[in-house]
Design a protein around this motif. Structure first.
Motif, PDB file in Angstrom:
ATOM      1  N   LYS A 244       0.801  -1.231   0.000  1.00 12.01           N
ATOM      2  CA  LYS A 244       0.000   0.000   0.000  1.00 12.01           C
ATOM      3  C   LYS A 244       0.833   1.281   0.000  1.00 12.01           C
ATOM      4  CE  LYS A 244      -4.102  -2.029   2.161  1.00 12.01           C
ATOM      5  NZ  LYS A 244      -5.054  -1.966   3.300  1.00 12.01           N
ATOM      6  N   VAL A 245       2.169   1.168   0.011  1.00 10.13           N
ATOM      7  CA  VAL A 245       3.005   2.369   0.064  1.00 10.13           C
ATOM      8  C   VAL A 245       2.868   3.172  -1.224  1.00 10.13           C
ATOM      9  CG1 VAL A 245       5.366   3.254   0.172  1.00 10.13           C
ATOM     10  CG2 VAL A 245       4.672   1.385   1.676  1.00 10.13           C
ATOM     11  N   ARG A 246       2.538   4.464  -1.051  1.00  7.27           N
ATOM     12  CA  ARG A 246       2.486   5.378  -2.190  1.00  7.27           C
ATOM     13  C   ARG A 246       3.461   6.538  -2.026  1.00  7.27           C
ATOM     14  NH1 ARG A 246      -3.077   7.633  -3.198  1.00  7.27           N
ATOM     15  NH2 ARG A 246      -3.377   7.731  -0.934  1.00  7.27           N
ATOM     16  N   VAL A 247       3.776   6.842  -0.782  1.00 13.49           N
ATOM     17  CA  VAL A 247       4.671   7.950  -0.448  1.00 13.49           C
ATOM     18  C   VAL A 247       5.612   7.472   0.649  1.00 13.49           C
ATOM     19  CG1 VAL A 247       4.815  10.347   0.381  1.00 13.49           C
ATOM     20  CG2 VAL A 247       2.811   9.607  -0.962  1.00 13.49           C
ATOM     21  N   VAL A 248       6.879   7.842   0.561  1.00 12.63           N
ATOM     22  CA  VAL A 248       7.849   7.557   1.617  1.00 12.63           C
ATOM     23  C   VAL A 248       8.434   8.883   2.089  1.00 12.63           C
ATOM     24  CG1 VAL A 248      10.023   6.442   2.246  1.00 12.63           C
ATOM     25  CG2 VAL A 248       8.437   5.288   0.675  1.00 12.63           C
TER      26      VAL A 248
ATOM     27  N   SER B  75      10.612   0.915  -4.233  1.00 13.95           N
ATOM     28  CA  SER B  75      10.850   1.528  -5.539  1.00 13.95           C
ATOM     29  C   SER B  75      10.627   0.566  -6.697  1.00 13.95           C
ATOM     30  CB  SER B  75      12.258   2.129  -5.600  1.00 13.95           C
ATOM     31  OG  SER B  75      13.259   1.171  -5.325  1.00 13.95           O
ATOM     32  N   ALA B  76      10.092  -0.612  -6.401  1.00 11.38           N
ATOM     33  CA  ALA B  76       9.737  -1.535  -7.474  1.00 11.38           C
ATOM     34  C   ALA B  76       8.555  -1.022  -8.289  1.00 11.38           C
ATOM     35  CB  ALA B  76       9.422  -2.913  -6.897  1.00 11.38           C
ATOM     36  N   LYS B  77       7.820  -0.066  -7.738  1.00  4.89           N
ATOM     37  CA  LYS B  77       6.723   0.563  -8.478  1.00  4.89           C
ATOM     38  C   LYS B  77       6.818   2.072  -8.236  1.00  4.89           C
ATOM     39  CE  LYS B  77       3.372   0.109  -4.697  1.00  4.89           C
ATOM     40  NZ  LYS B  77       2.056  -0.453  -4.263  1.00  4.89           N
ATOM     41  N   PRO B  78       6.185   2.891  -9.080  1.00  8.17           N
ATOM     42  CA  PRO B  78       6.287   4.347  -8.905  1.00  8.17           C
ATOM     43  C   PRO B  78       5.829   4.787  -7.519  1.00  8.17           C
ATOM     44  CG  PRO B  78       5.397   3.834 -11.054  1.00  8.17           C
ATOM     45  CD  PRO B  78       5.448   2.540 -10.312  1.00  8.17           C
ATOM     46  N   CYS B  79       6.609   5.652  -6.907  1.00  9.06           N
ATOM     47  CA  CYS B  79       6.360   6.091  -5.541  1.00  9.06           C
ATOM     48  C   CYS B  79       6.871   7.520  -5.397  1.00  9.06           C
ATOM     49  CB  CYS B  79       7.102   5.153  -4.580  1.00  9.06           C
ATOM     50  SG  CYS B  79       6.768   5.401  -2.823  1.00  9.06           S
ATOM     51  N   ALA B  80       6.284   8.279  -4.484  1.00  6.83           N
ATOM     52  CA  ALA B  80       6.770   9.629  -4.175  1.00  6.83           C
ATOM     53  C   ALA B  80       7.728   9.530  -2.995  1.00  6.83           C
ATOM     54  CB  ALA B  80       5.603  10.552  -3.843  1.00  6.83           C
ATOM     55  N   TYR B  81       8.928  10.053  -3.161  1.00  5.98           N
ATOM     56  CA  TYR B  81       9.936  10.030  -2.108  1.00  5.98           C
ATOM     57  C   TYR B  81      10.224  11.448  -1.641  1.00  5.98           C
ATOM     58  CZ  TYR B  81      10.770   5.154  -3.201  1.00  5.98           C
ATOM     59  OH  TYR B  81      10.606   3.801  -3.390  1.00  5.98           O
ATOM     60  N   VAL B  82      10.151  11.643  -0.327  1.00 10.21           N
ATOM     61  CA  VAL B  82      10.414  12.942   0.284  1.00 10.21           C
ATOM     62  C   VAL B  82      11.707  12.816   1.078  1.00 10.21           C
ATOM     63  CG1 VAL B  82       9.536  14.740   1.798  1.00 10.21           C
ATOM     64  CG2 VAL B  82       7.944  13.421   0.384  1.00 10.21           C
ATOM     65  N   LEU B  83      12.755  13.431   0.567  1.00  9.65           N
ATOM     66  CA  LEU B  83      14.084  13.343   1.174  1.00  9.65           C
ATOM     67  C   LEU B  83      14.465  14.733   1.668  1.00  9.65           C
ATOM     68  CD1 LEU B  83      15.831  11.146  -1.568  1.00  9.65           C
ATOM     69  CD2 LEU B  83      14.446  10.398   0.380  1.00  9.65           C
ATOM     70  N   TRP B  84      14.226  14.967   2.943  1.00  9.05           N
ATOM     71  CA  TRP B  84      14.507  16.266   3.553  1.00  9.05           C
ATOM     72  C   TRP B  84      15.880  16.227   4.214  1.00  9.05           C
ATOM     73  CZ3 TRP B  84       9.020  16.092   6.015  1.00  9.05           C
ATOM     74  CH2 TRP B  84       8.080  16.660   5.141  1.00  9.05           C
TER      75      TRP B  84
ATOM     76  N   PHE C 130       3.384  18.977  -0.289  1.00 16.20           N
ATOM     77  CA  PHE C 130       2.103  18.303  -0.114  1.00 16.20           C
ATOM     78  C   PHE C 130       1.226  18.430  -1.356  1.00 16.20           C
ATOM     79  CE2 PHE C 130       3.842  20.011   3.811  1.00 16.20           C
ATOM     80  CZ  PHE C 130       4.126  18.824   4.468  1.00 16.20           C
ATOM     81  N   SER C 131       1.167  19.613  -1.926  1.00 16.16           N
ATOM     82  CA  SER C 131       0.405  19.775  -3.162  1.00 16.16           C
ATOM     83  C   SER C 131       1.091  19.077  -4.328  1.00 16.16           C
ATOM     84  CB  SER C 131       0.200  21.260  -3.479  1.00 16.16           C
ATOM     85  OG  SER C 131       1.432  21.935  -3.658  1.00 16.16           O
ATOM     86  N   ARG C 132       2.416  19.052  -4.327  1.00 16.60           N
ATOM     87  CA  ARG C 132       3.143  18.374  -5.410  1.00 16.60           C
ATOM     88  C   ARG C 132       2.866  16.871  -5.386  1.00 16.60           C
ATOM     89  NH1 ARG C 132       9.206  20.204  -4.636  1.00 16.60           N
ATOM     90  NH2 ARG C 132       9.556  18.720  -6.357  1.00 16.60           N
ATOM     91  N   ILE C 133       2.843  16.303  -4.195  1.00 13.01           N
ATOM     92  CA  ILE C 133       2.541  14.871  -4.090  1.00 13.01           C
ATOM     93  C   ILE C 133       1.120  14.589  -4.573  1.00 13.01           C
ATOM     94  CG2 ILE C 133       2.119  12.992  -2.447  1.00 13.01           C
ATOM     95  CD1 ILE C 133       4.499  14.158  -0.816  1.00 13.01           C
ATOM     96  N   ASN C 134       0.170  15.392  -4.142  1.00 12.16           N
ATOM     97  CA  ASN C 134      -1.216  15.136  -4.546  1.00 12.16           C
ATOM     98  C   ASN C 134      -1.421  15.359  -6.040  1.00 12.16           C
ATOM     99  OD1 ASN C 134      -2.115  14.208  -2.106  1.00 12.16           O
ATOM    100  ND2 ASN C 134      -3.060  16.136  -1.453  1.00 12.16           N
ATOM    101  N   SER C 135      -0.722  16.318  -6.622  1.00  6.67           N
ATOM    102  CA  SER C 135      -0.813  16.517  -8.076  1.00  6.67           C
ATOM    103  C   SER C 135      -0.254  15.307  -8.812  1.00  6.67           C
ATOM    104  CB  SER C 135      -0.064  17.784  -8.488  1.00  6.67           C
ATOM    105  OG  SER C 135      -0.700  18.932  -7.985  1.00  6.67           O
ATOM    106  N   TRP C 136       0.846  14.767  -8.308  1.00  8.93           N
ATOM    107  CA  TRP C 136       1.453  13.584  -8.930  1.00  8.93           C
ATOM    108  C   TRP C 136       0.521  12.383  -8.800  1.00  8.93           C
ATOM    109  CZ3 TRP C 136       3.407   8.974  -6.686  1.00  8.93           C
ATOM    110  CH2 TRP C 136       4.211   8.194  -7.519  1.00  8.93           C
TER     111      TRP C 136
ATOM    112  N   PRO D 111      -6.041   8.337  -5.483  1.00  7.55           N
ATOM    113  CA  PRO D 111      -6.614   9.296  -4.532  1.00  7.55           C
ATOM    114  C   PRO D 111      -5.530  10.169  -3.911  1.00  7.55           C
ATOM    115  CG  PRO D 111      -7.423   7.065  -4.112  1.00  7.55           C
ATOM    116  CD  PRO D 111      -6.294   6.929  -5.079  1.00  7.55           C
ATOM    117  N   SER D 112      -5.899  11.412  -3.603  1.00  7.73           N
ATOM    118  CA  SER D 112      -4.992  12.319  -2.917  1.00  7.73           C
ATOM    119  C   SER D 112      -4.786  11.877  -1.472  1.00  7.73           C
ATOM    120  CB  SER D 112      -5.539  13.740  -2.952  1.00  7.73           C
ATOM    121  OG  SER D 112      -5.643  14.231  -4.268  1.00  7.73           O
ATOM    122  N   ILE D 113      -3.729  12.360  -0.865  1.00  5.98           N
ATOM    123  CA  ILE D 113      -3.506  12.179   0.569  1.00  5.98           C
ATOM    124  C   ILE D 113      -4.234  13.287   1.320  1.00  5.98           C
ATOM    125  CG2 ILE D 113      -1.804  12.055   2.424  1.00  5.98           C
ATOM    126  CD1 ILE D 113      -1.586   9.758   0.410  1.00  5.98           C
ATOM    127  N   ASN D 114      -5.020  12.923   2.308  1.00  5.41           N
ATOM    128  CA  ASN D 114      -5.629  13.905   3.208  1.00  5.41           C
ATOM    129  C   ASN D 114      -4.584  14.240   4.267  1.00  5.41           C
ATOM    130  OD1 ASN D 114      -7.005  15.369   5.105  1.00  5.41           O
ATOM    131  ND2 ASN D 114      -8.554  13.806   5.535  1.00  5.41           N
TER     132      ASN D 114
END
Length: 226
Positions: free
Chosen positions: A53-57, A150-159, A206-212, A219-222
């Motif tokens: 179920k991972v869509r964003v890390v 990363s075996a499937k498309p995912c959003a990665y947030v590396l701060w 946050f908006s960039r992830i939901n646009s992607w 579905p967007s992330i709430n």
């Protein structure tokens, strides 16, 4: 310390849990300091968000070192925690600027329930000693997690530089049907007060992830639980 791997679901197949965890558990047993988070919360990020179920890390460093704050998910804290941890306060400040509102408490476990893996690269910390367990070997788990997600498309947030140094463990997604169907990579300064003004503020993650996600038909992330 017996670190139970129960309820890990599809994460339990990662080699770390058989190859590396026993040695880390032995080191924790030998550490006389108070260890955070509580033992039953160390793997909470994986118990809340299955691999499938991972869509964003979102990568963090290690748990909050203040007793009663950490509950096993990066940047999230128990709902009673006030004032907000400083990095989380800056995350909320950027969120308000980006999407107009932010959660009411420090607890963002509801992100995890929507497919946002809140992963600390080190899963334990001695009370009062930030980064005190950075040499135990937890990083090998984060390397395997990044490779698996990363075996499937995912959003990665590396701060921050520490999170960005793990980018080589993110492989290209196994989706040859569309060469543009790859990961979203958000790499900025860390939200810490020491660095947030060097590129974190104004990055609108946050908006960039939901646009992607919307472009992928997902579905967007709430982000606010409003």
């Amino acid at each position: 310390m017996i670190l139970s791997t129960a309820n890990l679901g599809d994460w339990a197949d990662l080699p770390f849990f058989t190859d590396d965890l026993p040695a880390i558990a032995a080191q924790l047993d030998a550490d006389p300091r108070d260890i955070l988070p509580p033992e039953n919360r160390i793997f909470a990020a994986f118990q809340h968000t299955s691999l499938a179920k991972v869509r964003v890390v979102i990568l963090g460093q290690d748990p909050y070192p203040t007793p009663g704050h950490a509950h096993g998910l990066a940047f999230s804290a128990e709902p009673h925690v006030t004032p907000l941890p400083r990095s989380l306060a800056n995350i909320y400040k950027e969120m308000i600027d980006d999407i107009g509102q932010a959660p009411m408490t420090a607890d963002v476990r509801f992100w995890a329930d929507q497919g946002v893996l809140l992963l600390n690269t080190v899963l334990t910390v001695p009370a009062g000693e930030a980064n005190g367990h950075k040499h135990l070997g937890w990083q090998r788990l984060s390397h395997q997690v990044l490779n698996a997600t990363s075996a499937k498309p995912c959003a990665y947030v590396l701060w921050g530089k520490q999170a960005q140094s793990l980018a080589p463990h993110i492989s290209s997604p196994n989706d040859g049907t569309n060469p543009e169907n790859g990961h979203l990579m958000i790499e900025t300064a860390h939200p810490s007060p020491l660095s947030a003004r060097r590129g974190f503020f104004g990055s609108k993650p946050f908006s960039r992830i939901n646009s992607w996600l919307a472009a992928r038909g997902e579905p967007s992330i709430n982000w606010t639980d409003a």
